[in-house]
Motif scaffolding. Structure first.
Motif, PDB file in Angstrom:
ATOM      1  N   TYR A 312       0.831  -1.200   0.000  1.00  0.00           N
ATOM      2  CA  TYR A 312       0.000   0.000   0.000  1.00  0.00           C
ATOM      3  C   TYR A 312       0.871   1.258   0.000  1.00  0.00           C
ATOM      4  CZ  TYR A 312      -2.936   3.667   2.127  1.00  0.00           C
ATOM      5  OH  TYR A 312      -3.580   4.848   2.405  1.00  0.00           O
ATOM      6  N   SER A 341     -11.800   3.634  -6.252  1.00  0.00           N
ATOM      7  CA  SER A 341     -11.702   2.814  -7.464  1.00  0.00           C
ATOM      8  C   SER A 341     -10.808   3.482  -8.511  1.00  0.00           C
ATOM      9  CB  SER A 341     -13.103   2.575  -8.035  1.00  0.00           C
ATOM     10  OG  SER A 341     -13.042   1.838  -9.226  1.00  0.00           O
ATOM     11  N   GLU A 344      -7.200   2.713  -7.690  1.00  0.00           N
ATOM     12  CA  GLU A 344      -6.889   1.308  -7.960  1.00  0.00           C
ATOM     13  C   GLU A 344      -6.743   1.069  -9.463  1.00  0.00           C
ATOM     14  OE1 GLU A 344      -9.361  -0.370  -4.066  1.00  0.00           O
ATOM     15  OE2 GLU A 344     -10.337  -0.240  -6.027  1.00  0.00           O
ATOM     16  N   LEU A 385      -6.550  -6.032  -7.471  1.00  0.00           N
ATOM     17  CA  LEU A 385      -7.094  -4.928  -8.275  1.00  0.00           C
ATOM     18  C   LEU A 385      -7.075  -5.302  -9.753  1.00  0.00           C
ATOM     19  CD1 LEU A 385      -5.139  -2.016  -6.512  1.00  0.00           C
ATOM     20  CD2 LEU A 385      -7.245  -3.172  -5.777  1.00  0.00           C
ATOM     21  N   GLY A 390     -11.421  -2.245 -10.498  1.00  0.00           N
ATOM     22  CA  GLY A 390     -10.798  -1.867  -9.234  1.00  0.00           C
ATOM     23  C   GLY A 390     -10.673  -3.113  -8.368  1.00  0.00           C
ATOM     24  N   GLU A 391     -11.025  -3.010  -7.088  1.00  0.00           N
ATOM     25  CA  GLU A 391     -10.900  -4.159  -6.193  1.00  0.00           C
ATOM     26  C   GLU A 391     -11.891  -5.254  -6.571  1.00  0.00           C
ATOM     27  OE1 GLU A 391     -12.162  -5.636  -1.812  1.00  0.00           O
ATOM     28  OE2 GLU A 391     -11.849  -3.476  -2.061  1.00  0.00           O
TER      29      GLU A 391
END
Length: 468
Positions: A312, A341, A344, A385, A390-391
């Motif tokens: 991170y 988002s 990411e 991701l 995104g995630e």
């Protein structure tokens, strides 16, 4: 009518047994032709492709055929012959037709024309009959099969966790309550609060947001388990990425640490995508052509790339450098922020140009059960991701140290009395273990290329919408 065993249209279209009698049943997509001959495009849901029924008008009579319009359901006996036109090997020359049900052309909403996805959500009871949603729901089935096959082949056990729960595993408080109390006459204690001792379970109960905590209990006995079931979140979010009722896949594995957890997540999602390409190509090709011209390329892109592992802290540094170089984001980026988002997707689509697994998040933005790193600032969390999404997966190594777990739960306001059973697994034979959650509909968004999560579940549940 002569009794002939029904053949699904998907099998008829593969057959080369020309000259034989066949029976097909399905719904009429279109009917066209002249005064001598009509052509009916028939579909039974087994494939995105229609079979063509050739009808001799003189044989059946115009009056008999008149009710056979778009949306009608018919039963056809006929002879399978080689097709005279392009696009398919065979067609059926009708010898007998039985009309099961008609569809008034003046009121049937799925006439042969383009319909917006917004309109189709209003008629969710009929939208599976369209090419688009037939394709989406066949892919949904295949993804469910792929998930079970992946875990079964690797020795995981399918474990059923409760839908009704008295614990909020995410600590978010956005849960649907379950009660049998008369809401017009709610029993109250002396201090005026709700007296849940009068309720069915004798305590406050809700629909689950996750099966993870119970899944961990099973992993501490069976070694490797996975859950696959409905979960619920009472979050008032009207976005293309949120549902109030959705399905989750949550593996939990004893003795796995974060590195093995990341590898399991990468192997799992690649397996599912490969399964889709191997088993759903006609449907994916249709969706690629109709909605997302880059869909097939994106699926292959994920398969051929090794996922980048990135902390991170490193990710935030890359994003801050992008901002310094003129890249604009709607949401601010700083160490300690919960990534949006857009952040990411920047890492995946623009910086690395491949999927990213982000690890070691600040503990303040993650759940109490995640294993704490030695720096006392971060936890062994991991998010996978993906481009466009995104995630897509969130997980972590779980905290196996009783004292650390109990202290963190207390700091985050999770009462020990509510999770005494969870803490017991750290008290009796604790072990390192890890797991993650994949939102099934997020996976389907990626595999189908659909833009709105309401279009990959049959009957979406969202704020102010519980129809059908």
């Amino acid at each position: 009518m002569e009794t002939i065993a029904r053949t699904k249209i998907v099998d008829v279209l593969k057959s080369e047994a020309f000259g034989t009698k066949v029976n097909v049943k399905g719904w009429v997509r279109t009917r066209r032709g002249s005064k001598q001959v009509n052509f009916i495009a028939l579909n039974d849901g087994s494939t995105i492709n229609n079979v063509q029924i050739v009808v001799d008008i003189e044989k059946f009579g115009e009056d008999y055929l008149k009710p056979i319009t778009t949306g009608a359901c018919i039963n056809v006996n006929g002879i399978l012959v080689e097709s005279q036109g392009q696009g398919q090997k065979g067609e059926i020359q009708a010898t007998e037709i039985e009309i099961y049900g008609t569809a008034d052309p003046a009121t049937y909403p799925l006439q042969k024309k383009g319909h917006s996805l917004e309109f189709l959500r209003e008629i969710a009871h009929l939208r599976p009959r369209t090419n688009t949603f037939g394709a989406v729901f066949r892919i949904r089935h295949h993804m469910a099969i792929a998930i079970h096959q992946f875990f079964h082949d690797r020795g995981f056990f399918y474990f059923h966790t409760p839908i009704i729960t008295a614990s909020d595993c995410e600590g978010a408080g956005q849960m649907f309550q379950v009660t049998t109390m008369d809401l017009n006459q709610i029993p109250r204690t002396e201090d005026g609060s709700v007296d849940f001792s009068e309720d069915f379970f004798g305590k406050q109960a809700s629909l689950t947001v996750s099966g993870q905590l119970e899944g961990e209990l099973a992993a501490m006995a069976l070694g490797a388990i996975y859950t696959f079931g409905p979960t619920f979140r009472a979050e008032n979010s009207n976005t293309p990425r949120h549902l109030s009722e959705f399905w989750m896949i949550e593996p939990e594995v004893a003795f796995n640490e974060i590195e093995e957890n990341m590898q399991l997540a990468e192997d799992f999602i690649k397996y599912c995508i490969q399964w889709a390409l191997d088993n759903c190509m006609e449907d994916i090709q249709f969706l690629n052509n109709m909605f997302d011209k880059g869909l097939i390329d994106r699926l292959h892109f994920v398969l051929k790339e090794n996922f980048i592992r990135l902390t991170y802290t490193e990710g935030v540094k890359i994003l801050e450098e992008a901002v310094a170089n003129g890249r604009k984001f709607e949401f601010p980026i700083f160490w300690g922020a919960d990534l949006a988002s857009e952040h990411e997707r920047y890492l995946v689509e623009e910086h690395f140009k491949c999927p990213v697994i982000l690890t070691d998040y600040p503990k303040e933005i993650k759940s109490f059960y995640m294993k704490q790193n030695d720096d006392d600032k971060t936890v062994r969390a991991m998010d996978v991701l993906f481009p466009k999404i995104g995630e897509i997966i969130g997980g972590s190594q779980r905290e196996e140290d009783l004292d650390k777990l109990a202290r963190r739960a207390q700091e985050m306001g999770v009462p020990a009395k509510d999770i005494w059973w969870y803490l017991d697994t750290r008290r009796f034979g604790t072990a390192p273990h890890s797991g993650f959650g994949l939102g099934f509909e997020r996976l389907l968004l990626f595999v189908t290329g659909m833009a709105n999560i309401r279009d990959v579940i049959p009957f979406p549940r969202t704020p102010n919408n519980a129809d059908f």
